[in-house]
Design a protein around this motif. Structure first.
Motif, PDB file in Angstrom:
ATOM      1  N   PHE A  73       0.797  -1.219   0.000  1.00  0.00           N
ATOM      2  CA  PHE A  73       0.000   0.000   0.000  1.00  0.00           C
ATOM      3  C   PHE A  73       0.835   1.277   0.000  1.00  0.00           C
ATOM      4  O   PHE A  73       0.358   2.319  -0.398  1.00  0.00           O
ATOM      5  N   TRP A  74       2.079   1.200   0.470  1.00  0.00           N
ATOM      6  CA  TRP A  74       2.830   2.451   0.549  1.00  0.00           C
ATOM      7  C   TRP A  74       3.197   2.979  -0.827  1.00  0.00           C
ATOM      8  O   TRP A  74       3.356   4.181  -1.019  1.00  0.00           O
ATOM      9  N   LEU A  75       3.300   2.065  -1.803  1.00  0.00           N
ATOM     10  CA  LEU A  75       3.761   2.499  -3.128  1.00  0.00           C
ATOM     11  C   LEU A  75       2.746   3.403  -3.837  1.00  0.00           C
ATOM     12  O   LEU A  75       3.107   4.489  -4.296  1.00  0.00           O
ATOM     13  N   PRO A  76       1.458   3.000  -3.930  1.00  0.00           N
ATOM     14  CA  PRO A  76       0.502   3.950  -4.512  1.00  0.00           C
ATOM     15  C   PRO A  76       0.433   5.253  -3.724  1.00  0.00           C
ATOM     16  O   PRO A  76       0.256   6.324  -4.310  1.00  0.00           O
ATOM     17  N   GLY A  77       0.615   5.181  -2.403  1.00  0.00           N
ATOM     18  CA  GLY A  77       0.627   6.410  -1.610  1.00  0.00           C
ATOM     19  C   GLY A  77       1.795   7.311  -1.994  1.00  0.00           C
ATOM     20  O   GLY A  77       1.678   8.531  -2.006  1.00  0.00           O
ATOM     21  N   ALA A  78       2.920   6.668  -2.339  1.00  0.00           N
ATOM     22  CA  ALA A  78       4.123   7.427  -2.663  1.00  0.00           C
ATOM     23  C   ALA A  78       3.964   8.229  -3.950  1.00  0.00           C
ATOM     24  O   ALA A  78       4.846   9.009  -4.307  1.00  0.00           O
ATOM     25  N   MET A  79       2.847   8.030  -4.647  1.00  0.00           N
ATOM     26  CA  MET A  79       2.633   8.772  -5.893  1.00  0.00           C
ATOM     27  C   MET A  79       2.392  10.254  -5.632  1.00  0.00           C
ATOM     28  O   MET A  79       2.253  11.043  -6.558  1.00  0.00           O
ATOM     29  N   GLU A  80       2.309  10.628  -4.345  1.00  0.00           N
ATOM     30  CA  GLU A  80       2.236  12.045  -3.993  1.00  0.00           C
ATOM     31  C   GLU A  80       3.500  12.781  -4.425  1.00  0.00           C
ATOM     32  O   GLU A  80       3.521  13.999  -4.518  1.00  0.00           O
ATOM     33  N   ALA A  81       4.573  12.035  -4.627  1.00  0.00           N
ATOM     34  CA  ALA A  81       5.840  12.658  -5.001  1.00  0.00           C
ATOM     35  C   ALA A  81       5.730  13.273  -6.384  1.00  0.00           C
ATOM     36  O   ALA A  81       4.879  12.883  -7.187  1.00  0.00           O
ATOM     37  N   PRO A  82       6.588  14.249  -6.699  1.00  0.00           N
ATOM     38  CA  PRO A  82       6.628  14.772  -8.062  1.00  0.00           C
ATOM     39  C   PRO A  82       6.909  13.629  -9.045  1.00  0.00           C
ATOM     40  O   PRO A  82       7.619  12.681  -8.701  1.00  0.00           O
ATOM     41  N   THR A  83       6.389  13.731 -10.261  1.00  0.00           N
ATOM     42  CA  THR A  83       6.466  12.616 -11.193  1.00  0.00           C
ATOM     43  C   THR A  83       7.887  12.140 -11.508  1.00  0.00           C
ATOM     44  O   THR A  83       8.096  10.936 -11.662  1.00  0.00           O
ATOM     45  N   PRO A  84       8.893  13.025 -11.605  1.00  0.00           N
ATOM     46  CA  PRO A  84      10.238  12.484 -11.843  1.00  0.00           C
ATOM     47  C   PRO A  84      10.628  11.454 -10.786  1.00  0.00           C
ATOM     48  O   PRO A  84      11.287  10.453 -11.093  1.00  0.00           O
TER      49      PRO A  84
END
Lengths: 123, 758
Positions: free
Chosen positions: B222-233
């Motif tokens: 679950f942490w990986l989809p959450g990490a999509m908060e990061a800038p796209t690069p």
């Protein structure tokens, strides 16, 4: 002598903690002084007492002769005295500031977020 | 002089160090040029080839830690992915951030991450590997929470750090245990762990926990989809192509040591298959481009773990081919999704459409990535998928998961590369992304095609060597583009068809799925959130009896503890039974000690502030005298000076305050006096206990002997202070300076206020 000093140290610790538990902030400062004295004397006594024999080498000697007072303990205490003085000086000014902002030295009357009229300017 | 391998790692960290200044002086143009460093490293590594190289430097030999680096095909291909995709990401970020003032900080963190990741790939020592591993977690935390003003970003960053950090600790335990069990921490020298050894099962479980959390395996996905908060690069670099593969890398690295354990295959294959299934199915509910790709990345990582779990030749081939294929197409699609977000202002696939006319280059790059992701010949993705199905056929119960994973991967590719670009109506506003953001998708998509096309002629990515490094049997597998018409091909085509059906029918079922999925309010992510909420509450609950927010009550607890624990210890060890050599006190000594105690007691009793200060001064001066009596002239002098100054200060600062108010009831005073006396009693006993203990050779014997010949000083206390323990004295001086600064600024504040009031 050791027994006497041990009792004296105990008394200083007791008085120091008694003052620490008072509501007055200034007493808190005094207790800090008292506890520092007690702590330094504890180190000084526990390492063993030597009457009148300082760790000094006479001129021409390679090392101080005979049993002398432990110099390392003294060095530690010296550092402790100086540091506790520095902390005391800072604490004094801090307590004074506390008193000016809150208008009281009673710890129980000092509100966590301060409701005294001087609060705004005290930041 | 650092070795070649050390230079590679240092170069990346060095870039991180200079980038902020670089960016400040050159601005937007400068940020594009930062790509030169990773690009240069990539060319260098590619030219060097995967031949074995090692470098060694002692670090903390007693702990088994050494700066040992080793290049082999596995670390080589990882380094190529890290530097190659890194170069494109740096370039991409320069366009993505433009003139944003935070760019320097961003690129710096990104470069540090690259250094950590390169170190992780090259490390040949278990402890060193762990250090780099944690560094990647920390830089990842910083990058996920880069938009720190957004609460969601902060929460996602903490969640990712929490999960990967906990796993990292488990991994450290596993690695240390493995090192002790094998007698060396050098990874390349570790023998295969015998299945009979006591630590076999726990070591594997601990290491796997670290790998599974890092590589987002079920139930830690679950942490990986959450990490999509990061800038796209960041998403395309850390959370698809490189960092999340660190867990997989660790498992591949330890395959020679742990791969023969009986638990290896069931554990990894099950986790991989479950992750594939979870990631694939969850991606269907996502409508955000990055979320679709994130869930399909989870599935991809599951596939890699599955391949490692199956092991053998088929597993090694699947791992090598799919590792590179996945990194290429996922990096490509993430960048394309970021460009869409950047230029069209949305990532919701339901709102986007017809962008191909506005963004032809991005659409082309994404198209190439998609074809590889869907597994079409002659793309590298086809090869990866083919061998993955081959590996699954060796453990047939995982086949359904692989088919679901392949079908949803195809669907995700179409969804992110066809629907936003080629379907729906073209919006009026919008334009192509800047060139720096076009290069990444095009190059990665082009590579996915080229590497596949070239495979019959040459193995450009050295996939066979990578496979051999993982396989660890001594043989080299042969990875082919076209393996003939076989079961794998049939299954591959079937899953492709399934993916196309999913894509075409999506408008019909998406609303129902999304709505139903939104109603689900439980799962591992919610569990983690609840845990994070419960833990502070638990800590507060445990601390509440001892810390009530009142200084004096807290102090009482401390004093009581400091009284009772030593008392219990003294009693249990027979009290003061040791030999106590006592000397008789002399009359003046008795008087001085009495003065010190009486001064203190009077000071605590008087209501007058001035008297209290004076009485305590008596105690201080008496102590100075005691120092003088017992061979400590330096202490006596210092104490006298300090005491005098303290009394003067006290009087200066507090003379204007009113008398002490009589605060507190008689009962409270009696209670405090009793507790304080008990504490004093224990301290007396402690001093006597110390004096009655067996004598030991004092450390100062050495100081006494060396003072004159070495430190050239007759006063041993002085030589200790300024010579033997000069650093302590430096620290002491620092404390004094800080205190003086504090006093100064507080006093100035007073004066300024007084002036303002006047």
């Amino acid at each position: 002598m050791e027994l006497l000093l041990a009792v004296g140290i105990g008394a200083l610790f007791a008085v120091g903690f008694y003052m620490l538990l008072r509501r007055s902030v200034v007493r808190l400062l005094l207790s800090f002084v008292c506890l520092s004295l007690a702590a330094n004397l504890t180190i000084f006594t526990s390492i063993g007492l030597q009457r009148g024999r300082a760790a000094l080498a006479r001129a021409g000697e390679a090392a101080p002769e005979g049993p002398v007072a432990d110099p390392l303990a003294q060095a530690l205490i010296l550092t402790a005295i100086v540091i506790s003085f520095g902390v005391l000086a800072f604490a004094m000014v801090l307590v004074k500031r506390l008193y000016m902002v809150h208008g009281t030295e009673d710890l129980d009357l000092m509100e966590p977020h301060g409701d005294s009229p001087e609060e705004g300017s005290g930041r | 002089m650092p070795s070649l391998l050390e230079l590679i790692v240092l170069a990346a960290f060095g870039l991180g160090l200079v980038v902020p200044a670089w960016w400040r002086s050159l601005g937007k143009r400068g940020s594009a040029w930062t790509a030169v460093v990773p690009g240069g490293l990539f060319v260098w590594l590619a030219a060097m080839g995967p031949g074995e190289q090692t470098s060694f430097r002692p670090w903390a030999p007693d702990l088994g830690a050494e700066l040992a680096f080793r290049l082999d095909p596995l670390s080589w291909i990882f380094c190529l992915l890290i530097t190659g995709i890194g170069a494109l990401v740096f370039l991409y970020a320069s366009g993505y951030f433009g003139d944003d003032p935070a760019t320097g900080r961003f690129l710096s963190t990104l470069a540090c991450f690259m250094g950590a990741m390169l170190g992780l790939a090259l490390a040949d020592n278990a402890i060193l590997l762990f250090v780099f591993w944690e560094l990647t977690s920390i830089t990842s935390f910083l990058l996920i929470g880069f938009k720190s003003a957004k609460e969601k970003a902060r929460k996602a960053a903490i969640q990712a750090l929490f999960v990967t950090g906990a796993g990292g600790l488990a991994m450290l335990a596993g690695l240390v245990w493995l090192g002790l069990e094998s007698g060396t921490f050098r990874l390349s020298e570790m023998p295969a762990l015998p299945a009979a050894s006591a630590g076999a099962v726990p070591i594997l479980l601990l290491v796997a926990l670290g790998a599974f959390t890092k590589s987002a395996q079920f139930p830690f996905h679950f942490w990986l989809p959450g990490a999509m908060e990061a800038p796209t690069p960041v998403s395309s670099y850390l959370h698809s192509a490189t960092m999340v593969k660190a867990g997989v890398f660790l498992l591949a690295r330890l395959n020679p040591q742990l791969g023969e354990l009986p638990l290896w295959t069931p554990l990894l294959a099950t986790a991989g298959a479950l992750t594939l299934l979870t990631g694939g199915l969850l991606s269907l509910r996502a409508t955000d481009l990055k979320q679709i790709l994130a869930y399909s990345t989870v599935a991809g990582l599951g596939a890699l773990v599955l391949a490692l779990g199956v092991g053998g030749e088929s597993g090694a081939k699947a791992f090598a081919a799919f590792l590179v294929a996945h990194a290429l197409y996922k990096g490509c699609l993430f960048m394309a999704a970021g460009s869409v977000d950047h230029e069209a202002g949305s990532r919701d696939v339901r709102e986007l459409g017809g962008l191909a006319r506005l963004m032809p280059w991005t659409a082309a790059g994404a198209g190439l990535g998609m074809l590889s992701m869907a597994g079409l010949i002659p793309f590298l993705g086809f090869v990866g998928k083919e061998y993955l199905i081959g590996a699954a056929l060796k453990a047939p119960w995982t086949l359904p998961a692989v088919i679901v994973g392949a079908a949803t991967a195809g669907w995700a590719g179409f969804q992110t590369a066809i629907r936003p670009f080629h379907m729906g109506s073209t919006p009026e506003a919008g334009h192509e992304a800047p060139w720096s953001m076009r290069v990444g998708p095009l190059v990665l998509g082009g590579l996915a095609l080229a590497l596949g096309l070239l495979l019959p002629v040459m193995d450009a990515a050295r996939l066979n060597d990578v496979g051999a490094a993982v396989w660890a049997s001594g043989d080299t597998p042969q990875i082919k583009l076209w393996a003939g018409i076989n079961a794998e091909l049939m299954i591959s085509l079937a899953s492709l068809a399934l993916g196309i059906i999913l894509f075409v029918t999506w408008p019909r079922w998406q609303q129902a799925v999304v709505e139903r999925a939104d109603r689900v309010k439980f799962g591992p992510a919610e569990g983690c959130r609840a845990l994070l909420e419960v833990m502070p509450k638990l800590a507060g609950f445990a601390a509440a009896p001892f810390q009530q927010g009142r200084l004096r009550i807290d102090l009482l607890v401390v004093v009581l503890t400091a009284t009772l624990l030593p008392a219990i210890a003294l009693l249990r060890h027979g009290g003061l039974s040791g030999d106590l050599e006592l000397t008789m006190p002399l009359i003046h000594e008795v008087m001085v000690v009495a003065a010190a105690v009486i001064g203190a007691i009077l000071s605590s009793a008087t209501q007058s502030r001035l008297a209290a200060i004076a009485f305590l001064g008596v105690s201080g001066f008496s102590t100075a005298l005691l120092f003088a009596f017992f061979g400590a002239p330096d202490l006596a002098v210092t104490q006298l000076l300090v005491e005098t100054l303290a009394v003067v200060f006290f009087v200066l600062v507090f003379s204007k305050l009113p008398r002490f108010a009589a605060l507190g009831s008689r009962w409270v005073k009696l209670r405090d006096a009793a507790i304080a006396s008990a504490f004093g009693l224990v301290m007396t006993a402690l001093v006597l206990a110390v004096l009655s203990a067996d004598p030991m050779t004092p450390v100062s014997a050495q100081h006494l002997a060396l003072s004159v010949p070495e430190a050239k000083g007759a006063n041993v206390v002085n030589t200790i202070l300024v010579d033997f323990r000069a650093l302590d004295t430096l620290g002491e001086i620092t404390v004094l300076v800080l205190a003086a600064l504090g006093v100064f600024s507080l006093l100035r504040m007073d004066r300024e206020e007084a002036e303002a009031a006047a």
